[in-house]
Scaffold this motif. Structure first.
Motif, PDB file in Angstrom:
ATOM      1  N   LEU A  64       0.640  -1.280  -0.135  1.00 32.11           N
ATOM      2  CA  LEU A  64      -0.066  -0.003   0.067  1.00 32.11           C
ATOM      3  C   LEU A  64       0.856   1.230   0.079  1.00 32.11           C
ATOM      4  O   LEU A  64       0.591   2.120  -0.742  1.00 32.11           O
ATOM      5  CB  LEU A  64      -0.974   0.075   1.237  1.00 32.11           C
ATOM      6  N   LEU A  65       1.770   1.067   0.754  1.00 27.03           N
ATOM      7  CA  LEU A  65       2.824   2.455   1.065  1.00 27.03           C
ATOM      8  C   LEU A  65       3.388   2.633  -0.664  1.00 27.03           C
ATOM      9  O   LEU A  65       3.516   3.812  -0.958  1.00 27.03           O
ATOM     10  CB  LEU A  65       3.966   2.024   1.988  1.00 27.03           C
ATOM     11  N   LEU A  66       3.937   1.727  -1.186  1.00 26.77           N
ATOM     12  CA  LEU A  66       4.490   1.825  -2.641  1.00 26.77           C
ATOM     13  C   LEU A  66       3.469   2.326  -3.767  1.00 26.77           C
ATOM     14  O   LEU A  66       3.763   3.139  -4.398  1.00 26.77           O
ATOM     15  CB  LEU A  66       5.046   0.370  -3.181  1.00 26.77           C
ATOM     16  N   VAL A  67       2.227   1.915  -3.583  1.00 28.20           N
ATOM     17  CA  VAL A  67       1.126   2.319  -4.418  1.00 28.20           C
ATOM     18  C   VAL A  67       1.171   3.858  -4.176  1.00 28.20           C
ATOM     19  O   VAL A  67       0.813   4.665  -5.079  1.00 28.20           O
ATOM     20  CB  VAL A  67      -0.016   1.540  -4.200  1.00 28.20           C
ATOM     21  N   LEU A  68       1.020   4.168  -2.769  1.00 23.33           N
ATOM     22  CA  LEU A  68       0.640   5.752  -2.563  1.00 23.33           C
ATOM     23  C   LEU A  68       1.906   6.568  -3.040  1.00 23.33           C
ATOM     24  O   LEU A  68       1.709   7.635  -3.335  1.00 23.33           O
ATOM     25  CB  LEU A  68       0.328   5.920  -1.334  1.00 23.33           C
ATOM     26  N   ILE A  69       3.264   5.953  -2.938  1.00 20.71           N
ATOM     27  CA  ILE A  69       4.146   6.708  -3.325  1.00 20.71           C
ATOM     28  C   ILE A  69       4.296   6.804  -4.930  1.00 20.71           C
ATOM     29  O   ILE A  69       4.529   7.784  -5.520  1.00 20.71           O
ATOM     30  CB  ILE A  69       5.422   6.102  -2.929  1.00 20.71           C
ATOM     31  N   ALA A  70       3.858   5.880  -5.607  1.00 22.45           N
ATOM     32  CA  ALA A  70       3.958   5.710  -7.000  1.00 22.45           C
ATOM     33  C   ALA A  70       2.690   6.869  -7.315  1.00 22.45           C
ATOM     34  O   ALA A  70       2.857   7.893  -8.439  1.00 22.45           O
ATOM     35  CB  ALA A  70       3.264   4.611  -7.607  1.00 22.45           C
ATOM     36  N   LEU A  71       1.619   7.069  -6.605  1.00 26.19           N
ATOM     37  CA  LEU A  71       0.529   8.131  -6.968  1.00 26.19           C
ATOM     38  C   LEU A  71       1.271   9.415  -6.737  1.00 26.19           C
ATOM     39  O   LEU A  71       0.642  10.415  -7.606  1.00 26.19           O
ATOM     40  CB  LEU A  71      -0.739   7.791  -6.013  1.00 26.19           C
ATOM     41  N   GLN A  72       1.790   9.701  -5.690  1.00 27.78           N
ATOM     42  CA  GLN A  72       2.446  10.938  -5.467  1.00 27.78           C
ATOM     43  C   GLN A  72       3.332  11.348  -6.568  1.00 27.78           C
ATOM     44  O   GLN A  72       3.421  12.219  -7.144  1.00 27.78           O
ATOM     45  CB  GLN A  72       3.072  10.970  -4.316  1.00 27.78           C
ATOM     46  N   LEU A  73       4.187  10.407  -7.058  1.00 26.94           N
ATOM     47  CA  LEU A  73       5.110  10.743  -8.255  1.00 26.94           C
ATOM     48  C   LEU A  73       4.287  10.968  -9.648  1.00 26.94           C
ATOM     49  O   LEU A  73       4.683  11.852 -10.216  1.00 26.94           O
ATOM     50  CB  LEU A  73       5.817   9.715  -8.389  1.00 26.94           C
ATOM     51  N   ALA A  74       3.308  10.257  -9.620  1.00 29.14           N
ATOM     52  CA  ALA A  74       2.422  10.420 -10.680  1.00 29.14           C
ATOM     53  C   ALA A  74       1.645  11.916 -10.942  1.00 29.14           C
ATOM     54  O   ALA A  74       1.703  12.613 -11.817  1.00 29.14           O
ATOM     55  CB  ALA A  74       1.312   9.553 -11.026  1.00 29.14           C
ATOM     56  N   PHE A  75       1.229  12.333  -9.664  1.00 32.01           N
ATOM     57  CA  PHE A  75       0.678  13.577  -9.452  1.00 32.01           C
ATOM     58  C   PHE A  75       1.897  14.709  -9.590  1.00 32.01           C
ATOM     59  O   PHE A  75       1.326  15.684 -10.441  1.00 32.01           O
ATOM     60  CB  PHE A  75       0.159  13.763  -8.169  1.00 32.01           C
ATOM     61  N   ALA A  76       2.840  14.642  -9.320  1.00 29.14           N
ATOM     62  CA  ALA A  76       3.958  15.598  -9.277  1.00 29.14           C
ATOM     63  C   ALA A  76       4.164  15.744 -10.939  1.00 29.14           C
ATOM     64  O   ALA A  76       4.391  16.824 -11.552  1.00 29.14           O
ATOM     65  CB  ALA A  76       5.258  15.240  -8.869  1.00 29.14           C
ATOM     66  N   VAL A  77       4.404  14.410 -11.744  1.00 29.15           N
ATOM     67  CA  VAL A  77       4.585  14.319 -13.241  1.00 29.15           C
ATOM     68  C   VAL A  77       3.660  15.279 -14.111  1.00 29.15           C
ATOM     69  O   VAL A  77       3.721  15.844 -14.916  1.00 29.15           O
ATOM     70  CB  VAL A  77       5.002  13.384 -13.684  1.00 29.15           C
ATOM     71  N   LEU A  78       2.289  14.732 -13.585  1.00 28.19           N
ATOM     72  CA  LEU A  78       1.246  15.436 -14.385  1.00 28.19           C
ATOM     73  C   LEU A  78       1.204  16.796 -14.208  1.00 28.19           C
ATOM     74  O   LEU A  78       0.865  17.673 -14.965  1.00 28.19           O
ATOM     75  CB  LEU A  78      -0.050  14.712 -13.792  1.00 28.19           C
ATOM     76  N   THR A  79       1.453  17.419 -12.853  1.00 31.84           N
ATOM     77  CA  THR A  79       1.354  18.717 -12.736  1.00 31.84           C
ATOM     78  C   THR A  79       2.543  19.466 -13.525  1.00 31.84           C
ATOM     79  O   THR A  79       2.003  20.716 -13.948  1.00 31.84           O
ATOM     80  CB  THR A  79       1.720  19.198 -11.139  1.00 31.84           C
ATOM     81  N   SER A  80       3.483  19.060 -13.583  1.00 33.63           N
ATOM     82  CA  SER A  80       4.630  19.843 -14.677  1.00 33.63           C
ATOM     83  C   SER A  80       4.395  19.675 -15.960  1.00 33.63           C
ATOM     84  O   SER A  80       4.395  20.548 -16.870  1.00 33.63           O
ATOM     85  CB  SER A  80       5.948  19.068 -14.236  1.00 33.63           C
ATOM     86  N   LEU A  81       3.423  18.287 -16.540  1.00 33.89           N
ATOM     87  CA  LEU A  81       3.173  18.217 -17.870  1.00 33.89           C
ATOM     88  C   LEU A  81       2.107  19.195 -18.160  1.00 33.89           C
ATOM     89  O   LEU A  81       2.138  19.871 -19.228  1.00 33.89           O
ATOM     90  CB  LEU A  81       2.585  16.669 -17.891  1.00 33.89           C
ATOM     91  N   GLN A  82       1.129  19.378 -17.192  1.00 29.02           N
ATOM     92  CA  GLN A  82       0.082  20.454 -17.643  1.00 29.02           C
ATOM     93  C   GLN A  82       0.622  21.765 -17.822  1.00 29.02           C
ATOM     94  O   GLN A  82       0.154  22.767 -18.766  1.00 29.02           O
ATOM     95  CB  GLN A  82      -0.911  20.385 -16.755  1.00 29.02           C
ATOM     96  N   ALA A  83       1.555  22.025 -17.176  1.00 28.56           N
ATOM     97  CA  ALA A  83       2.186  23.434 -17.094  1.00 28.56           C
ATOM     98  C   ALA A  83       3.100  23.601 -18.274  1.00 28.56           C
ATOM     99  O   ALA A  83       3.129  24.663 -19.151  1.00 28.56           O
ATOM    100  CB  ALA A  83       3.206  23.747 -16.002  1.00 28.56           C
ATOM    101  N   TRP A  84       3.788  22.490 -18.777  1.00 27.58           N
ATOM    102  CA  TRP A  84       4.691  22.530 -20.132  1.00 27.58           C
ATOM    103  C   TRP A  84       3.761  22.601 -21.267  1.00 27.58           C
ATOM    104  O   TRP A  84       4.093  23.316 -22.143  1.00 27.58           O
ATOM    105  CB  TRP A  84       5.653  21.191 -20.122  1.00 27.58           C
ATOM    106  N   LEU A  85       2.598  21.901 -21.232  1.00 28.51           N
ATOM    107  CA  LEU A  85       1.462  22.195 -22.152  1.00 28.51           C
ATOM    108  C   LEU A  85       0.703  23.221 -22.044  1.00 28.51           C
ATOM    109  O   LEU A  85       0.023  23.445 -23.326  1.00 28.51           O
ATOM    110  CB  LEU A  85       0.874  20.616 -22.457  1.00 28.51           C
ATOM    111  N   GLY A  86       0.882  24.107 -21.133  1.00 31.09           N
ATOM    112  CA  GLY A  86      -0.036  25.112 -21.152  1.00 31.09           C
ATOM    113  C   GLY A  86      -1.404  24.793 -20.789  1.00 31.09           C
ATOM    114  O   GLY A  86      -2.452  25.567 -20.955  1.00 31.09           O
ATOM    115  N   TRP A  87      -1.668  23.641 -20.264  1.00 27.96           N
ATOM    116  CA  TRP A  87      -3.098  23.086 -19.924  1.00 27.96           C
ATOM    117  C   TRP A  87      -3.257  23.503 -18.301  1.00 27.96           C
ATOM    118  O   TRP A  87      -2.271  23.607 -17.675  1.00 27.96           O
ATOM    119  CB  TRP A  87      -3.152  21.685 -20.183  1.00 27.96           C
ATOM    120  N   GLN A  88      -4.590  23.987 -18.334  1.00 27.68           N
ATOM    121  CA  GLN A  88      -4.787  24.289 -16.974  1.00 27.68           C
ATOM    122  C   GLN A  88      -6.321  23.913 -16.271  1.00 27.68           C
ATOM    123  O   GLN A  88      -7.104  24.823 -16.520  1.00 27.68           O
ATOM    124  CB  GLN A  88      -4.844  25.906 -16.442  1.00 27.68           C
ATOM    125  N   PRO A  89      -6.318  22.376 -16.052  1.00 30.78           N
ATOM    126  CA  PRO A  89      -7.713  21.946 -16.038  1.00 30.78           C
ATOM    127  C   PRO A  89      -8.260  22.303 -14.699  1.00 30.78           C
ATOM    128  O   PRO A  89      -9.756  22.199 -14.580  1.00 30.78           O
ATOM    129  CB  PRO A  89      -7.283  20.407 -15.990  1.00 30.78           C
TER     130      PRO A  89
END
Length: 448
Positions: free
Chosen positions: A107-132
């Motif tokens: 469970l800890l590893l799954v939640l760590i993976a989710l945190q990493l995914a949220f961080a990458v998606l946050t930067s990705l939306q900024a690089w693409l100029g997307w603001q959902p």
């Protein structure tokens, strides 16, 4: 960082003010500044140009950030506080151990993976100029807002700040829980996974720190001994061994949650700086400013600016009325004690400021204070600058608010020390300004 945003906002403000000025005046002013910088071997930059204009017009004298950035700063502080609180609560909730069952590493590893995914998606939306999530911030900005194109990057920086505080507080909570509790970790999954395959998985996750901290890599024996089932089968025979998972959990959190947030926050800051510089270069006033810097100014009477020769003006300078109320328009002559003594009948006159960097509320307060004096008012302005529509509005507002019959003496200066304006051409434009106001109580005067 904030400097790049403030410079962009200042440039946009100056562009809007300049749009009310004749092109010949702007060309002469900016070409003179460029030559001055070259003569003194100083860099010819937008920052230096703005600093020169601010000093001249008494703007940006107060320290502090631009108020238009206040909402973004407040959002960043709120996200930081929420991140710190939620990170501690999140980790404490995961590590609650009552002795009935091990803390599930899966469970800890799954939640760590989710945190990493949220961080990458946050930067990705900024690089693409997307603001959902733009609707959460209210209005999307007014037309012509210089910060409009920077909103995704600003939002990403705020989100990464909250994420970084989340990771830090979570890390500290983990260390505290390891120190004050006897934690027992284990792993469990509904999938038919063997201890061998699970060991391969955690070894792959631990690759970044395998050489740095070998003890933080779970051994095959530890993985095999810590598998548990909800029905209580396969309970550990060596409970002390279960606590040795914590270095792995610590390094996984540090490597896949904390460090990515630090790196992505730095990248977001660099992106914001780069985009602010790019927005400045794309600004409609930027190219014309460079043109005025580089092209020589020739005093001509172009057809686009002066289709006809202005009619001759008879300049009439009236004597100064006796007054102890002075208004410094855009701070003109405010620092000259000699000027004040030459204009006022009182050694310590009431000196007010209006125009320039003053807000509308400050202008209204100056009008109210001057009107309460019930005496003639002396309005001091820079004579080498053309009178603006803002000054005309101020005079009209004065007539609405002041008692009937209040004399207003307009005094254009030749310099900041308070020399009387003597240039015939400049005096003529001020005389025309006075005539356009159609105000018999508005006088054109000069220091005595």
């Amino acid at each position: 960082m904030t400097q790049s945003l403030t410079r962009l906002l200042d440039f946009d403000d100056q562009f809007r003010r300049d749009s009310q000025q004749p092109q010949a005046f702007l060309h002469r002013r900016d070409r003179r500044f460029a030559q001055q910088q070259q003569t003194q071997k100083r860099p010819l930059t937008v920052t230096a140009w703005l600093a020169e204009l601010h000093a001249l017009n008494d703007q940006r004298q107060r320290d502090g950030h631009d108020p238009r950035l206040r909402r973004w700063r407040q959002a960043r502080w709120i996200f930081a506080a929420l991140g710190a609180v939620l990170g501690a609560a999140f980790m404490a909730g995961l590590l609650v151990y009552d002795g009935s069952r091990q803390i599930n590493v899966t469970l800890l590893l799954v939640l760590i993976a989710l945190q990493l995914a949220f961080a990458v998606l946050t930067s990705l939306q900024a690089w693409l100029g997307w603001q959902p999530w733009s609707s959460l911030l209210g209005r999307t900005g007014e037309d012509g807002d210089p910060l409009q194109s920077l909103r995704p990057a600003l939002s990403a920086r705020i989100a990464h700040t909250g994420g970084l505080l989340f990771a830090l507080s979570g890390l500290l909570t983990l260390l505290v829980m390891v120190l004050v509790q006897d934690l027992a970790f284990g792993w469990s999954t509904t999938l038919q996974a063997s201890s061998h395959s699970y060991h391969q998985l955690v070894s792959l996750i631990a690759l970044p720190w395998q050489a740095l901290w070998p003890d933080a890599v779970p051994s095959a024996e530890l993985v095999a001994a810590s598998q548990y089932y909800r029905l209580g089968q396969g309970s550990a025979t060596n409970p002390a061994l279960l606590g040795t998972w914590w270095p792995f959990v610590l390094m996984a959190w540090l490597t896949y949650v904390l460090l990515p947030r630090v790196v992505l926050l730095l990248l977001a800051a660099l992106q914001l700086r780069w985009q602010a510089a790019a927005a400045l270069r794309r600004h409609p006033g930027y190219a014309s400013l460079l043109f005025r810097f580089e092209s020589p100014w020739v005093e001509t009477r172009g057809e686009d600016e002066a289709p006809r020769e202005p009619a001759p003006v008879q300049v009439s300078v009236a004597p100064l009325p006796a007054s102890a109320t002075l208004i410094h328009w855009a701070g003109a002559g405010h620092g000259s004690s000699a000027l004040v003594s030459s204009l006022s009948r009182d050694g310590a006159p009431l000196q007010l400021r209006a125009g320039g960097n003053s807000s509308l509320e400050e202008d209204a307060a100056a009008l109210r204070q001057a009107g309460e004096r019930r005496e003639p008012v002396i309005l001091i302005a820079r004579g080498w600058e053309p009178p603006t529509a803002e000054l005309s509005d101020f005079v009209q507002d004065a007539r609405v608010q002041w008692p009937a019959g209040t004399l207003l003496a307009l005094v254009p200066l030749a310099d900041e020390q308070g020399e009387a304006l003597k240039d015939a051409g400049l005096l003529a434009q001020w005389q025309r300004f006075v005539e356009r106001q159609n105000d018999s109580l508005l006088l054109l005067s000069a220091p005595q």
